[in-house]
Scaffold this motif. Sequence first.
Motif, PDB file in Angstrom:
ATOM      1  N   SER A   7      35.712  44.344  38.836  1.00  0.00           N
ATOM      2  CA  SER A   7      35.724  43.320  37.789  1.00  0.00           C
ATOM      3  C   SER A   7      36.568  42.097  38.155  1.00  0.00           C
ATOM      4  O   SER A   7      36.127  40.970  37.912  1.00  0.00           O
ATOM      5  N   PRO A   8      37.756  42.242  38.771  1.00  0.00           N
ATOM      6  CA  PRO A   8      38.427  41.013  39.179  1.00  0.00           C
ATOM      7  C   PRO A   8      37.671  40.281  40.289  1.00  0.00           C
ATOM      8  O   PRO A   8      37.688  39.042  40.344  1.00  0.00           O
ATOM      9  N   ASP A  30      36.152  35.959  32.006  1.00  0.00           N
ATOM     10  CA  ASP A  30      37.291  36.873  31.961  1.00  0.00           C
ATOM     11  C   ASP A  30      36.805  38.238  32.412  1.00  0.00           C
ATOM     12  O   ASP A  30      35.610  38.538  32.314  1.00  0.00           O
ATOM     13  N   SER A  31      37.715  39.048  32.904  1.00  0.00           N
ATOM     14  CA  SER A  31      37.352  40.410  33.280  1.00  0.00           C
ATOM     15  C   SER A  31      38.242  41.381  32.526  1.00  0.00           C
ATOM     16  O   SER A  31      39.369  41.045  32.143  1.00  0.00           O
ATOM     17  N   PRO A  43      45.144  42.916  40.822  1.00  0.00           N
ATOM     18  CA  PRO A  43      44.057  43.637  41.500  1.00  0.00           C
ATOM     19  C   PRO A  43      44.576  44.446  42.688  1.00  0.00           C
ATOM     20  O   PRO A  43      45.634  44.156  43.256  1.00  0.00           O
ATOM     21  N   ASP A  44      43.809  45.447  43.050  1.00  0.00           N
ATOM     22  CA  ASP A  44      44.109  46.296  44.192  1.00  0.00           C
ATOM     23  C   ASP A  44      44.369  45.421  45.425  1.00  0.00           C
ATOM     24  O   ASP A  44      43.631  44.447  45.649  1.00  0.00           O
ATOM     25  N   ALA A  60      46.350  35.684  40.669  1.00  0.00           N
ATOM     26  CA  ALA A  60      46.853  35.414  39.314  1.00  0.00           C
ATOM     27  C   ALA A  60      46.248  36.356  38.267  1.00  0.00           C
ATOM     28  O   ALA A  60      46.728  36.411  37.135  1.00  0.00           O
ATOM     29  N   LEU A  61      45.222  37.097  38.637  1.00  0.00           N
ATOM     30  CA  LEU A  61      44.544  37.969  37.668  1.00  0.00           C
ATOM     31  C   LEU A  61      45.385  39.206  37.359  1.00  0.00           C
ATOM     32  O   LEU A  61      46.064  39.743  38.233  1.00  0.00           O
TER      33      LEU A  61
END
Length: 145
Positions: A7-8, A30-31, A43-44, A60-61
């Motif tokens: 999703s990101p 957006d996620s 995120p990973d 930044a997510l």
Amino acid sequence: MGNLCRSPTMEGVMRARLQHYGLAARVEVDSAGTHDYHVGRAPDPRTLAAAAQRGYDLSALRARQVTAADFSAFDYLLAADRDNVANLERVRGGRGVAPQLLLSILGQPAEVPDPYYGGPQGFEQVLDLVEEACDAWCRHLQQVL
């Protein structure tokens, strides 16, 4: 599911593609995950690295969980796989926009595989699929906006 990999990636690629197609000012992206496993986390690292190699900055997510309000706030809710569509349908409760598979825009019932437990090639495959689908969604949005 956890808003760490697919999703990101989808959010970052879609933002870049919307910019390319001149739609960034007209479309909000957006996620969110269907589970609360990683709320607030970045995120990973493998997702960040694979995306950065293609010019996408996802740093930044932060993960969040989908809410019932998302189904009235957005015109499209796109999921990577059928399990997430089913999870979204439970949250939706029959109200608002129905979720659909990201790859449905390509006229195929395919899913974006979860790269979390695999090697680097899985993250590359996710990017390949997401880039193709995001381009198709942008062409669709150009027609409907």
